[in-house]
Design an enzyme around this catalytic site. Sequence first.
Site, PDB file in Angstrom:
ATOM      1  N   HIS A  22      -2.314  11.356  -3.084  1.00  0.00           N
ATOM      2  CA  HIS A  22      -1.823  10.020  -2.663  1.00  0.00           C
ATOM      3  C   HIS A  22      -3.030   9.103  -2.514  1.00  0.00           C
ATOM      4  O   HIS A  22      -3.768   9.201  -1.540  1.00  0.00           O
ATOM      5  CB  HIS A  22      -1.073  10.139  -1.330  1.00  0.00           C
TER       6      HIS A  22
ATOM      7  N   HIS B  29      -4.795   5.036  -3.252  1.00  0.00           N
ATOM      8  CA  HIS B  29      -4.722   3.619  -3.649  1.00  0.00           C
ATOM      9  C   HIS B  29      -6.047   3.218  -4.283  1.00  0.00           C
ATOM     10  O   HIS B  29      -7.091   3.294  -3.627  1.00  0.00           O
ATOM     11  CB  HIS B  29      -4.454   2.734  -2.428  1.00  0.00           C
TER      12      HIS B  29
ATOM     13  N   LYS C 276       7.272   6.272  -6.796  1.00  0.00           N
ATOM     14  CA  LYS C 276       7.035   6.037  -5.358  1.00  0.00           C
ATOM     15  C   LYS C 276       8.056   5.046  -4.815  1.00  0.00           C
ATOM     16  O   LYS C 276       8.163   3.928  -5.309  1.00  0.00           O
ATOM     17  CB  LYS C 276       5.614   5.487  -5.166  1.00  0.00           C
TER      18      LYS C 276
ATOM     19  N   HIS D  86       7.564   6.624   1.072  1.00  0.00           N
ATOM     20  CA  HIS D  86       6.957   6.133   2.319  1.00  0.00           C
ATOM     21  C   HIS D  86       8.094   6.113   3.341  1.00  0.00           C
ATOM     22  O   HIS D  86       8.919   5.208   3.326  1.00  0.00           O
ATOM     23  CB  HIS D  86       6.360   4.740   2.121  1.00  0.00           C
TER      24      HIS D  86
ATOM     25  N   HIS E 115       2.358  11.041   3.444  1.00  0.00           N
ATOM     26  CA  HIS E 115       1.530  10.832   4.642  1.00  0.00           C
ATOM     27  C   HIS E 115       2.289  11.027   5.951  1.00  0.00           C
ATOM     28  O   HIS E 115       2.409  10.115   6.745  1.00  0.00           O
ATOM     29  CB  HIS E 115       0.828   9.463   4.611  1.00  0.00           C
TER      30      HIS E 115
ATOM     31  N   ASP F  21      -4.208   8.995   1.088  1.00  0.00           N
ATOM     32  CA  ASP F  21      -3.754   7.626   1.372  1.00  0.00           C
ATOM     33  C   ASP F  21      -4.956   6.709   1.612  1.00  0.00           C
ATOM     34  O   ASP F  21      -4.865   5.737   2.360  1.00  0.00           O
ATOM     35  CB  ASP F  21      -2.787   7.566   2.561  1.00  0.00           C
TER      36      ASP F  21
HETATM   37  O1  DOR Z   1      -2.014   1.894   5.706  1.00  0.00           O
HETATM   38  C1  DOR Z   1      -1.502   1.806   4.613  1.00  0.00           C
HETATM   39  N1  DOR Z   1      -2.105   1.145   3.602  1.00  0.00           N
HETATM   40  N2  DOR Z   1      -0.318   2.385   4.390  1.00  0.00           N
HETATM   41  C2  DOR Z   1       0.351   2.214   3.245  1.00  0.00           C
HETATM   42  O2  DOR Z   1       1.425   2.739   3.124  1.00  0.00           O
HETATM   43  C3  DOR Z   1      -0.170   1.331   2.181  1.00  0.00           C
HETATM   44  C4  DOR Z   1      -1.623   1.227   2.268  1.00  0.00           C
HETATM   45  C5  DOR Z   1      -2.184   0.110   1.417  1.00  0.00           C
HETATM   46  O3  DOR Z   1      -1.777  -0.006   0.259  1.00  0.00           O
HETATM   47  O4  DOR Z   1      -3.037  -0.621   1.894  1.00  0.00           O
HETATM   48 ZN    ZN Z   2      -0.220   4.905   0.589  1.00  0.00          ZN
END
Ligand code: DOR
Ligand code: ZN
Length: 337
Positions: free
Chosen positions: A12, A14, A95, A134, A168, A240
Amino acid sequence: MAIIINKPLDMHLHLRDGDMLKTVAPLSSKSFAGAIIMPNLVPPVTTREELVSYRDRIKSSIGDDTFTPYMTLFFKPTYTKEFLESIKDELTSIKLYPAGITTNSEGGVSGFNVEELRETLDAMSELEIPLSIHGETNGFVMDREAEFVSIYEMLATNFPKLTIIMEHITTKESVEALDRFNNLYATITLHHLMITLDDVAGGMLQPHLFCKPIAKRPEDREALRRVALDGHPKVMFGSDSAPHPQDAKESCGCAAGVFTSPIALQVLTQLFMENSTLEKLQDFVSNNAQKIYKNISVPKKSITLEKIPFTVPNRYGIVVPMYAGETLAYTITKIER
Ligand code: DOR
Ligand code: ZN
Protein backbone atom coordinates in the site's frame (compact mmCIF):
# COMPACT_ATOMS: atom_id res chain seq x y z
CA MET A 1 24.60 -10.20 12.59
CA ALA A 2 23.34 -9.47 9.09
CA ILE A 3 19.61 -9.75 8.47
CA ILE A 4 18.46 -10.60 4.98
CA ILE A 5 14.98 -9.88 3.64
CA ASN A 6 14.02 -11.45 0.31
CA LYS A 7 11.75 -9.63 -2.11
CA PRO A 8 10.36 -7.05 0.35
CA LEU A 9 6.94 -5.77 -0.72
CA ASP A 10 4.99 -2.68 0.23
CA MET A 11 1.36 -3.57 -0.36
CA HIS A 12 0.00 0.00 0.00
CA LEU A 13 1.97 2.97 -1.27
CA HIS A 14 1.30 6.54 -2.42
CA LEU A 15 3.79 7.80 -5.01
CA ARG A 16 1.91 10.90 -6.29
CA ASP A 17 2.95 12.45 -9.60
CA GLY A 18 5.23 15.11 -11.12
CA ASP A 19 8.16 16.33 -9.02
CA MET A 20 6.91 14.55 -5.91
CA LEU A 21 6.90 11.23 -7.79
CA LYS A 22 10.48 11.86 -8.87
CA THR A 23 11.50 12.51 -5.26
CA VAL A 24 9.74 9.62 -3.55
CA ALA A 25 9.62 6.78 -6.10
CA PRO A 26 13.38 6.04 -5.87
CA LEU A 27 13.11 5.86 -2.07
CA SER A 28 10.77 2.88 -2.43
CA SER A 29 12.33 1.32 -5.51
CA LYS A 30 15.71 1.22 -3.80
CA SER A 31 14.74 -1.07 -0.94
CA PHE A 32 11.52 -2.79 -2.07
CA ALA A 33 11.01 -5.33 -4.85
CA GLY A 34 7.53 -4.03 -5.59
CA ALA A 35 4.59 -2.08 -4.24
CA ILE A 36 0.87 -1.68 -4.74
CA ILE A 37 0.45 1.86 -6.04
CA MET A 38 -2.55 3.83 -4.84
CA PRO A 39 -4.71 5.55 -7.50
CA ASN A 40 -5.77 8.71 -5.59
CA LEU A 41 -4.18 11.19 -7.97
CA VAL A 42 -6.01 14.33 -9.07
CA PRO A 43 -8.00 13.21 -11.04
CA PRO A 44 -7.95 9.60 -9.78
CA VAL A 45 -6.80 6.74 -12.00
CA THR A 46 -10.00 5.34 -13.56
CA THR A 47 -9.13 4.43 -17.15
CA ARG A 48 -6.72 2.11 -18.91
CA GLU A 49 -4.89 5.05 -20.49
CA GLU A 50 -4.41 6.78 -17.13
CA LEU A 51 -3.20 3.59 -15.49
CA VAL A 52 -0.72 2.70 -18.22
CA SER A 53 0.70 6.21 -18.48
CA TYR A 54 1.01 6.50 -14.68
CA ARG A 55 2.93 3.23 -14.63
CA ASP A 56 5.23 4.59 -17.35
CA ARG A 57 5.86 7.77 -15.33
CA ILE A 58 6.67 5.64 -12.27
CA LYS A 59 9.06 3.47 -14.26
CA SER A 60 10.85 6.46 -15.65
CA SER A 61 11.29 7.84 -12.10
CA ILE A 62 13.15 4.82 -10.72
CA GLY A 63 16.13 4.49 -13.04
CA ASP A 64 17.28 0.90 -13.33
CA ASP A 65 16.15 -0.21 -9.87
CA THR A 66 14.57 -3.65 -9.70
CA PHE A 67 11.04 -2.73 -8.63
CA THR A 68 7.58 -3.65 -9.90
CA PRO A 69 4.79 -1.10 -9.51
CA TYR A 70 1.57 -3.09 -9.07
CA MET A 71 -1.10 -0.79 -10.41
CA THR A 72 -4.59 -0.11 -9.08
CA LEU A 73 -7.71 1.63 -10.33
CA PHE A 74 -9.89 3.94 -8.25
CA PHE A 75 -13.12 1.96 -7.66
CA LYS A 76 -16.26 3.09 -9.47
CA PRO A 77 -19.52 1.09 -9.29
CA THR A 78 -19.91 1.79 -13.01
CA TYR A 79 -17.04 -0.51 -14.07
CA THR A 80 -18.51 -3.25 -16.27
CA LYS A 81 -17.27 -6.80 -16.69
CA GLU A 82 -16.18 -6.01 -20.25
CA PHE A 83 -14.12 -3.06 -19.06
CA LEU A 84 -12.54 -5.09 -16.24
CA GLU A 85 -11.74 -7.95 -18.61
CA SER A 86 -9.98 -5.52 -20.93
CA ILE A 87 -7.81 -4.06 -18.15
CA LYS A 88 -7.32 -7.14 -15.93
CA ASP A 89 -3.78 -7.87 -17.07
CA GLU A 90 -2.60 -4.34 -16.35
CA LEU A 91 -3.79 -4.08 -12.76
CA THR A 92 -3.34 -5.90 -9.47
CA SER A 93 -6.19 -4.53 -7.39
CA ILE A 94 -8.98 -1.95 -7.30
CA LYS A 95 -9.04 0.53 -4.43
CA LEU A 96 -12.35 1.60 -2.93
CA TYR A 97 -12.56 4.86 -1.01
CA PRO A 98 -15.67 6.03 0.82
CA ALA A 99 -16.46 9.46 -0.70
CA GLY A 100 -14.47 12.28 0.89
CA ILE A 101 -12.91 10.16 3.65
CA THR A 102 -9.28 11.12 2.97
CA THR A 103 -6.89 12.82 0.51
CA ASN A 104 -8.36 13.00 -3.04
CA SER A 105 -11.23 10.60 -2.38
CA GLU A 106 -14.12 12.89 -3.31
CA GLY A 107 -15.20 10.62 -6.19
CA GLY A 108 -15.50 7.56 -3.94
CA VAL A 109 -18.49 5.47 -2.87
CA SER A 110 -21.30 6.79 -0.73
CA GLY A 111 -24.02 4.75 0.90
CA PHE A 112 -22.68 1.20 0.36
CA ASN A 113 -25.86 -0.11 -1.21
CA VAL A 114 -24.98 -3.70 -2.06
CA GLU A 115 -27.20 -3.77 -5.15
CA GLU A 116 -25.45 -0.70 -6.59
CA LEU A 117 -22.08 -2.42 -6.14
CA ARG A 118 -23.13 -5.91 -7.22
CA GLU A 119 -22.35 -5.88 -10.94
CA THR A 120 -18.82 -4.60 -10.49
CA LEU A 121 -18.03 -6.75 -7.45
CA ASP A 122 -19.43 -9.90 -9.07
CA ALA A 123 -17.23 -9.23 -12.09
CA MET A 124 -14.20 -8.66 -9.88
CA SER A 125 -14.92 -11.94 -8.03
CA GLU A 126 -15.15 -13.81 -11.30
CA LEU A 127 -12.02 -12.23 -12.75
CA GLU A 128 -10.16 -12.70 -9.43
CA ILE A 129 -9.36 -9.01 -9.04
CA PRO A 130 -8.85 -8.16 -5.34
CA LEU A 131 -10.73 -5.24 -3.77
CA SER A 132 -8.70 -2.99 -1.46
CA ILE A 133 -10.76 -0.82 0.88
CA HIS A 134 -10.15 2.28 2.97
CA GLY A 135 -12.53 1.21 5.75
CA GLU A 136 -13.85 4.24 7.59
CA THR A 137 -17.37 5.64 8.04
CA ASN A 138 -17.92 9.36 8.46
CA GLY A 139 -18.72 8.91 12.16
CA PHE A 140 -16.71 10.07 15.19
CA VAL A 141 -13.06 9.96 14.18
CA MET A 142 -11.96 7.35 16.76
CA ASP A 143 -14.89 5.06 15.90
CA ARG A 144 -14.85 5.26 12.10
CA GLU A 145 -12.93 2.06 11.46
CA ALA A 146 -14.75 -0.03 14.07
CA GLU A 147 -18.05 1.18 12.61
CA PHE A 148 -16.92 0.12 9.14
CA VAL A 149 -16.45 -3.52 10.24
CA SER A 150 -20.14 -4.19 9.60
CA ILE A 151 -19.64 -3.00 5.99
CA TYR A 152 -16.64 -5.32 5.59
CA GLU A 153 -18.83 -8.14 6.89
CA MET A 154 -21.67 -7.26 4.52
CA LEU A 155 -19.25 -7.29 1.57
CA ALA A 156 -17.48 -10.47 2.69
CA THR A 157 -20.81 -12.27 3.04
CA ASN A 158 -22.35 -11.04 -0.21
CA PHE A 159 -19.21 -11.64 -2.27
CA PRO A 160 -17.63 -14.75 -0.75
CA LYS A 161 -15.30 -15.30 -3.72
CA LEU A 162 -13.99 -11.73 -3.68
CA THR A 163 -10.58 -11.17 -2.05
CA ILE A 164 -11.12 -8.15 0.22
CA ILE A 165 -8.16 -6.31 1.71
CA MET A 166 -8.90 -4.15 4.75
CA GLU A 167 -6.27 -1.48 4.16
CA HIS A 168 -4.15 0.01 6.93
CA ILE A 169 -6.11 -1.46 9.83
CA THR A 170 -5.74 0.35 13.15
CA THR A 171 -8.13 -1.32 15.59
CA LYS A 172 -8.62 -4.52 17.53
CA GLU A 173 -12.10 -4.78 15.95
CA SER A 174 -10.57 -5.12 12.47
CA VAL A 175 -8.04 -7.66 13.74
CA GLU A 176 -10.91 -9.73 15.15
CA ALA A 177 -12.84 -9.53 11.86
CA LEU A 178 -9.88 -11.14 10.02
CA ASP A 179 -10.53 -14.55 11.49
CA ARG A 180 -14.30 -14.47 11.05
CA PHE A 181 -14.29 -14.38 7.23
CA ASN A 182 -12.21 -16.49 4.85
CA ASN A 183 -12.01 -13.73 2.25
CA LEU A 184 -10.92 -10.84 4.50
CA TYR A 185 -7.24 -9.88 4.64
CA ALA A 186 -5.42 -6.78 5.90
CA THR A 187 -2.46 -4.51 5.46
CA ILE A 188 -0.78 -2.90 8.47
CA THR A 189 1.41 0.20 8.31
CA LEU A 190 4.67 0.86 10.09
CA HIS A 191 3.34 3.93 11.85
CA HIS A 192 0.30 2.16 13.28
CA LEU A 193 2.62 -0.50 14.72
CA MET A 194 4.76 2.20 16.32
CA ILE A 195 2.49 5.01 17.57
CA THR A 196 -0.81 5.66 19.33
CA LEU A 197 -2.95 8.81 19.37
CA ASP A 198 -0.83 9.98 22.30
CA ASP A 199 2.16 10.36 20.00
CA VAL A 200 0.11 12.48 17.61
CA ALA A 201 -1.79 14.74 19.97
CA GLY A 202 -0.89 13.84 23.57
CA GLY A 203 1.72 16.59 23.83
CA MET A 204 2.59 19.24 21.26
CA LEU A 205 0.73 18.38 18.05
CA GLN A 206 2.88 16.29 15.68
CA PRO A 207 1.67 17.01 12.15
CA HIS A 208 4.04 14.49 10.56
CA LEU A 209 2.26 11.70 12.47
CA PHE A 210 -1.22 12.84 11.48
CA CYS A 211 -2.87 10.39 9.08
CA LYS A 212 -6.11 8.67 8.19
CA PRO A 213 -7.11 6.44 9.82
CA ILE A 214 -5.85 8.29 12.90
CA ALA A 215 -3.64 6.23 15.25
CA LYS A 216 -5.73 4.69 18.02
CA ARG A 217 -5.39 3.36 21.59
CA PRO A 218 -2.55 1.26 23.09
CA GLU A 219 -4.74 -1.86 23.09
CA ASP A 220 -5.40 -1.40 19.38
CA ARG A 221 -1.67 -1.13 18.66
CA GLU A 222 -1.15 -4.26 20.76
CA ALA A 223 -3.68 -6.16 18.65
CA LEU A 224 -1.92 -5.03 15.45
CA ARG A 225 1.48 -5.98 16.82
CA ARG A 226 0.25 -9.38 17.87
CA VAL A 227 -0.77 -10.39 14.34
CA ALA A 228 2.11 -8.65 12.54
CA LEU A 229 4.84 -10.03 14.83
CA ASP A 230 3.25 -13.44 14.65
CA GLY A 231 3.40 -13.43 10.83
CA HIS A 232 -0.37 -14.06 10.77
CA PRO A 233 -0.97 -15.38 7.22
CA LYS A 234 -3.79 -12.89 6.50
CA VAL A 235 -1.80 -9.75 7.23
CA MET A 236 0.87 -8.08 5.15
CA PHE A 237 2.96 -4.97 5.31
CA GLY A 238 1.55 -1.93 3.52
CA SER A 239 3.30 1.27 4.51
CA ASP A 240 0.60 3.73 3.39
CA SER A 241 3.62 6.00 3.06
CA ALA A 242 1.90 9.21 1.94
CA PRO A 243 4.17 12.15 1.18
CA HIS A 244 2.96 15.74 1.43
CA PRO A 245 5.09 18.89 1.07
CA GLN A 246 6.42 20.12 4.42
CA ASP A 247 4.34 23.30 4.20
CA ALA A 248 1.13 21.29 3.68
CA LYS A 249 1.87 19.34 6.88
CA GLU A 250 3.17 22.17 9.06
CA SER A 251 0.18 24.38 8.41
CA CYS A 252 -3.30 25.26 9.52
CA GLY A 253 -5.29 22.41 7.92
CA CYS A 254 -2.57 19.75 8.08
CA ALA A 255 -2.74 17.17 5.27
CA ALA A 256 -3.13 13.52 6.39
CA GLY A 257 -0.25 11.14 5.71
CA VAL A 258 2.97 9.80 7.24
CA PHE A 259 6.03 9.42 5.02
CA THR A 260 7.86 6.21 5.90
CA SER A 261 9.23 4.62 2.69
CA PRO A 262 12.93 5.30 3.36
CA ILE A 263 12.87 4.08 6.97
CA ALA A 264 10.34 1.26 6.89
CA LEU A 265 12.57 -1.81 6.62
CA GLN A 266 15.04 -0.46 9.19
CA VAL A 267 12.32 0.19 11.80
CA LEU A 268 10.47 -3.07 11.10
CA THR A 269 13.73 -4.98 11.59
CA GLN A 270 14.28 -3.30 14.94
CA LEU A 271 10.69 -3.98 16.04
CA PHE A 272 10.82 -7.67 15.11
CA MET A 273 14.29 -8.01 16.68
CA GLU A 274 13.23 -6.44 19.95
CA ASN A 275 10.26 -8.77 20.12
CA SER A 276 12.38 -11.84 19.28
CA THR A 277 10.24 -12.62 16.23
CA LEU A 278 12.75 -11.93 13.48
CA GLU A 279 11.90 -15.24 11.81
CA LYS A 280 8.38 -13.84 11.09
CA LEU A 281 9.55 -10.65 9.39
CA GLN A 282 9.91 -12.34 5.99
CA ASP A 283 6.27 -13.50 6.16
CA PHE A 284 5.05 -10.03 7.10
CA VAL A 285 7.00 -8.10 4.44
CA SER A 286 6.74 -10.52 1.53
CA ASN A 287 5.62 -14.13 1.78
CA ASN A 288 2.08 -13.52 3.02
CA ALA A 289 1.46 -10.92 0.31
CA GLN A 290 2.61 -13.33 -2.40
CA LYS A 291 0.11 -15.91 -1.17
CA ILE A 292 -2.78 -13.46 -0.77
CA TYR A 293 -2.24 -11.65 -4.09
CA LYS A 294 -2.03 -14.67 -6.32
CA ASN A 295 -1.76 -12.36 -9.34
CA ILE A 296 1.68 -10.87 -8.67
CA SER A 297 5.10 -12.02 -9.70
CA VAL A 298 7.95 -10.53 -7.71
CA PRO A 299 11.42 -9.81 -9.08
CA LYS A 300 14.45 -11.24 -7.35
CA LYS A 301 15.91 -8.83 -4.82
CA SER A 302 17.41 -9.17 -1.38
CA ILE A 303 18.11 -6.51 1.21
CA THR A 304 20.71 -6.86 3.93
CA LEU A 305 20.45 -4.88 7.16
CA GLU A 306 23.01 -4.62 9.91
CA LYS A 307 23.01 -3.18 13.40
CA ILE A 308 24.75 0.04 12.44
CA PRO A 309 23.22 3.39 13.48
CA PHE A 310 21.36 5.29 10.73
CA THR A 311 20.46 8.94 11.26
CA VAL A 312 17.27 9.75 9.36
CA PRO A 313 17.60 12.86 7.15
CA ASN A 314 15.52 15.86 8.22
CA ARG A 315 14.02 16.02 4.76
CA TYR A 316 13.88 14.18 1.46
CA GLY A 317 13.32 17.02 -1.01
CA ILE A 318 10.36 18.89 0.49
CA VAL A 319 9.04 15.90 2.48
CA VAL A 320 9.72 15.27 6.16
CA PRO A 321 9.97 11.55 6.98
CA MET A 322 8.85 9.83 10.17
CA TYR A 323 11.71 9.86 12.72
CA ALA A 324 13.37 12.84 10.94
CA GLY A 325 16.69 13.64 12.60
CA GLU A 326 16.51 10.60 14.89
CA THR A 327 18.98 7.73 14.89
CA LEU A 328 17.69 4.25 14.09
CA ALA A 329 19.46 1.06 15.11
CA TYR A 330 19.59 -0.66 11.70
CA THR A 331 21.03 0.37 8.33
CA ILE A 332 20.56 -1.16 4.89
CA THR A 333 24.07 -2.28 3.96
CA LYS A 334 23.52 -4.30 0.80
CA ILE A 335 20.96 -4.56 -2.01
CA GLU A 336 21.26 -7.52 -4.36
CA ARG A 337 19.19 -8.45 -7.37
O1 DOR B 1 -3.20 9.58 5.85
C1 DOR B 1 -3.54 9.25 4.73
N1 DOR B 1 -2.97 9.80 3.64
N2 DOR B 1 -4.48 8.33 4.57
C2 DOR B 1 -4.99 8.02 3.37
O2 DOR B 1 -5.86 7.20 3.30
C3 DOR B 1 -4.54 8.74 2.16
C4 DOR B 1 -3.20 9.27 2.34
C5 DOR B 1 -2.81 10.27 1.27
O3 DOR B 1 -3.05 9.99 0.09
O4 DOR B 1 -2.26 11.31 1.60
ZN1 ZN C 1 -3.34 5.06 1.60
